[in-house]
Design an enzyme around this catalytic site. Sequence first.
Site, PDB file in Angstrom:
ATOM      1  N   TYR A 245       0.835  -1.202   0.000  1.00 49.68           N
ATOM      2  CA  TYR A 245       0.000   0.000   0.000  1.00 49.68           C
ATOM      3  C   TYR A 245       0.867   1.248   0.000  1.00 49.68           C
ATOM      4  CZ  TYR A 245       0.584   1.128   5.019  1.00 49.68           C
ATOM      5  OH  TYR A 245       1.087   1.488   6.238  1.00 49.68           O
TER       6      TYR A 245
ATOM      7  N   ARG B 296       8.381   4.391  -4.408  1.00 48.71           N
ATOM      8  CA  ARG B 296       8.431   3.440  -3.284  1.00 48.71           C
ATOM      9  C   ARG B 296       7.457   2.282  -3.526  1.00 48.71           C
ATOM     10  NH1 ARG B 296       7.395   5.684   2.660  1.00 48.71           N
ATOM     11  NH2 ARG B 296       5.268   5.770   1.880  1.00 48.71           N
TER      12      ARG B 296
ATOM     13  N   ARG C 106      -7.631 -20.264  -2.525  1.00 46.66           N
ATOM     14  CA  ARG C 106      -6.558 -20.125  -1.540  1.00 46.66           C
ATOM     15  C   ARG C 106      -5.467 -21.186  -1.704  1.00 46.66           C
ATOM     16  NH1 ARG C 106      -4.933 -21.791   3.625  1.00 46.66           N
ATOM     17  NH2 ARG C 106      -4.042 -20.126   4.880  1.00 46.66           N
TER      18      ARG C 106
ATOM     19  N   GLU D  39      10.809   2.922  14.903  1.00 44.70           N
ATOM     20  CA  GLU D  39      10.030   4.007  14.293  1.00 44.70           C
ATOM     21  C   GLU D  39       8.663   4.031  14.946  1.00 44.70           C
ATOM     22  OE1 GLU D  39       9.332   3.243  10.063  1.00 44.70           O
ATOM     23  OE2 GLU D  39       9.342   1.098  10.444  1.00 44.70           O
TER      24      GLU D  39
HETATM   25  N1  PDD Z   1       2.490   5.405   7.265  1.00 45.22           N
HETATM   26  N2  PDD Z   1       7.074   4.283   9.117  1.00 45.22           N
HETATM   27  C1  PDD Z   1       5.945   3.554   9.049  1.00 45.22           C
HETATM   28  C2  PDD Z   1       5.921   2.231   9.709  1.00 45.22           C
HETATM   29  C3  PDD Z   1       4.825   4.046   8.349  1.00 45.22           C
HETATM   30  O1  PDD Z   1       3.709   3.289   8.263  1.00 45.22           O
HETATM   31  C4  PDD Z   1       4.892   5.322   7.750  1.00 45.22           C
HETATM   32  C5  PDD Z   1       3.733   5.903   6.976  1.00 45.22           C
HETATM   33  C6  PDD Z   1       6.087   6.053   7.862  1.00 45.22           C
HETATM   34  C7  PDD Z   1       6.259   7.410   7.230  1.00 45.22           C
HETATM   35  O2  PDD Z   1       6.315   7.307   5.820  1.00 45.22           O
HETATM   36  P1  PDD Z   1       5.865   8.533   4.899  1.00 45.22           P
HETATM   37  O3  PDD Z   1       6.623   9.710   5.373  1.00 45.22           O
HETATM   38  O4  PDD Z   1       6.240   8.109   3.552  1.00 45.22           O
HETATM   39  O5  PDD Z   1       4.367   8.691   5.088  1.00 45.22           O
HETATM   40  C8  PDD Z   1       7.156   5.510   8.538  1.00 45.22           C
HETATM   41  C9  PDD Z   1       1.299   5.839   6.539  1.00 45.22           C
HETATM   42  C10 PDD Z   1       1.059   7.304   6.613  1.00 45.22           C
HETATM   43  C11 PDD Z   1       0.124   5.005   6.998  1.00 45.22           C
HETATM   44  O6  PDD Z   1       0.341   3.806   7.174  1.00 45.22           O
HETATM   45  O7  PDD Z   1      -0.987   5.514   7.133  1.00 45.22           O
END
Ligand code: PDD
Length: 285
Positions: free
Chosen positions: A33, A52, A100, A179
């Site tokens: 996604y 990405r 499946r 993170e």
């Molecule tokens: N999430 N780390 C994780 C695990 C994430 O799921 C996200 C983003 C980020 C930041 O990535 P970016 O700056 O490209 O949005 C870092 C999105 C917003 C979500 O899952 O809703």
Amino acid sequence: MSRIVYVNGSYLPEEEATVSIFDRGFIFGDGIYEVSAVIAGKLVDCEAHLARLERSCGEIRLSLPWSKEELVAIHEELIRRNALDEGSIYLQVSRGACDRDFPFPKDVKPTLVMFTQARNFVNAPAAKTGIKVVSTPDLRWARRDIKSVNLLAPVLAKQIAAEAGAQEAWMVEDGVVTEGASSTAWIVKGKTLISRPLSHKVLPGITRKAVLAFLAESDFSFEEREFTLDEALDAEEAFITSATSMVMPVTSIDGHSIHNGAPGPATLRLRELYIAHARQGGALG
Ligand code: PDD
């Protein structure tokens, strides 16, 4: 008013949009996604999000039958059909629907689903107060650089945060912060921003990349290294970045106030710079 969403080539009212119960995204979490922001009706750093997406799909050997141009056009059509001024666009691609069985199916077309969510990013009330974060063990798999739809560990982490009255969870592994459950984690010391290096352990954030790109024109410096939870508790400031939070101050970690419980000047300056970047649609490749 019902949204218009995109499913496998059709734009439909959300009530009419369906995906098979045999879809591999649903059965196995076999999909990827992306979440991109829309500010003032414009996509932010769309190129970088699609790059990405391509990379994530490549890593799970899912070949995308749509060109970048086609995907941009669908994003733009959804913005237009939903008159979206500010919010996000969610894109999910799975390996498709079939009976499946674990190995890749043959001759099955991937499923592509996209929808918009109208949200206030620039004037988000949380940006004025900052958000609360709680720490939790990182329970995820070994390839977090792939933006897979397997989000059970982040769902559990966010629920722990919500039950503690917090808005984000910082996941910790071997004593260091990996993170946020859905964001990149940063701390600040003076004019130095600290965030861990990219690897298989974290998602390469597009917002992280944007912040680093405009740092050159600021008086901030960047120290790319891991930091522990204890170091974060002692930091002058802390913040998260993501497409949907932009640059968001963290004012409490595990109930411990950061910057006396108020957003700090470095974070607010970075947020301002990021908003200026986003208003122009971003410029990352
Ligand atoms: N999430 N780390 C994780 C695990 C994430 O799921 C996200 C983003 C980020 C930041 O990535 P970016 O700056 O490209 O949005 C870092 C999105 C917003 C979500 O899952 O809703």
